[in-house]
Design an enzyme around this catalytic site. Structure first.
Site, PDB file in Angstrom:
ATOM      1  N   ASP A   7       0.976  -1.168  -0.083  1.00  0.00           N
ATOM      2  CA  ASP A   7       0.150  -0.277  -0.085  1.00  0.00           C
ATOM      3  C   ASP A   7       0.614   1.211  -0.043  1.00  0.00           C
ATOM      4  O   ASP A   7       1.205   1.718   1.271  1.00  0.00           O
ATOM      5  CB  ASP A   7      -0.972   0.134   1.311  1.00  0.00           C
ATOM      6  N   GLU A  67      -1.854  -1.626  -4.244  1.00  0.00           N
ATOM      7  CA  GLU A  67      -2.612  -0.685  -4.435  1.00  0.00           C
ATOM      8  C   GLU A  67      -2.402  -0.176  -5.592  1.00  0.00           C
ATOM      9  O   GLU A  67      -1.590   1.109  -5.241  1.00  0.00           O
ATOM     10  CB  GLU A  67      -3.641  -0.829  -3.489  1.00  0.00           C
ATOM     11  N   ASP A 139      -1.719   0.609   7.288  1.00  0.00           N
ATOM     12  CA  ASP A 139      -1.571   0.773   6.243  1.00  0.00           C
ATOM     13  C   ASP A 139      -0.801  -0.432   5.861  1.00  0.00           C
ATOM     14  O   ASP A 139      -1.449  -0.988   4.360  1.00  0.00           O
ATOM     15  CB  ASP A 139       0.146   1.643   5.621  1.00  0.00           C
TER      16      ASP A 139
END
Length: 156
Positions: A7, A67, A139
């Site tokens: 991420d 992501e 995260d």
């Protein structure tokens, strides 16, 4: 197979590693790579690259799931995120990993069943899917979710 979920963010990039054996998914490790907000942009990017390279070297994942970036109303924030994403994609490629990218809504749908799920719902489902896992922060939770999303999609 070991999957590295990522991420990306300039301030705090989450990472999560899972092992997939057949239909079984297990947690290996997770963490967050934080950069000093007071440091110059190039120094922050070097820190992110170095830390990610260490994760890849230590755990030898086979592939990475990242992501996708979202564009918000603040162009400066979007640019900083894009810089971090570029470092993450380059680091994975340099490490010999195949990289697949997933939209945030698709990740949420893969974990919770709906693309509009709240972060808390995703984190709660991670507790069900990876019982006993201590997650380093939000995260890292998102990174684990991206890795699980990839595990589910590669089976199709």
């Amino acid at each position: 197979m070991i999957i590295l979920g990522l991420d990306p963010s300039l301030s705090c990039t989450g990472w999560g590693l899972i092992r997939v054996e057949g239909s079984r998914i297990s947690h290996i490790a997770n963490g967050q790579i934080k950069t000093d907000a007071k440091a110059a942009l190039p120094d922050r990017l070097v820190h992110l690259d170095t830390a990610l390279a260490a994760v890849i070297a230590d755990h030898a994942p086979k592939c990475a799931a990242v992501e996708e970036v979202f564009v918000n109303d603040n162009p400066q924030s979007t640019l900083k995120l894009a810089h971090a994403r570029g470092v993450v994609l380059l680091g994975c490629a340099r490490g010999g990993l195949t990289v697949t990218q997933y939209a945030p809504r698709l990740v949420k749908k893969a974990i919770v069943g709906t693309g509009g799920a709240a972060k808390g719902q995703v984190q709660a489902m991670l507790g069900v899917l990876l019982p006993g896992t201590k997650v380093a922060g939000p995260d890292a939770a998102d990174a684990l979710a991206v890795a699980i999303c990839h595990a589910n999609h590669r089976r199709r």
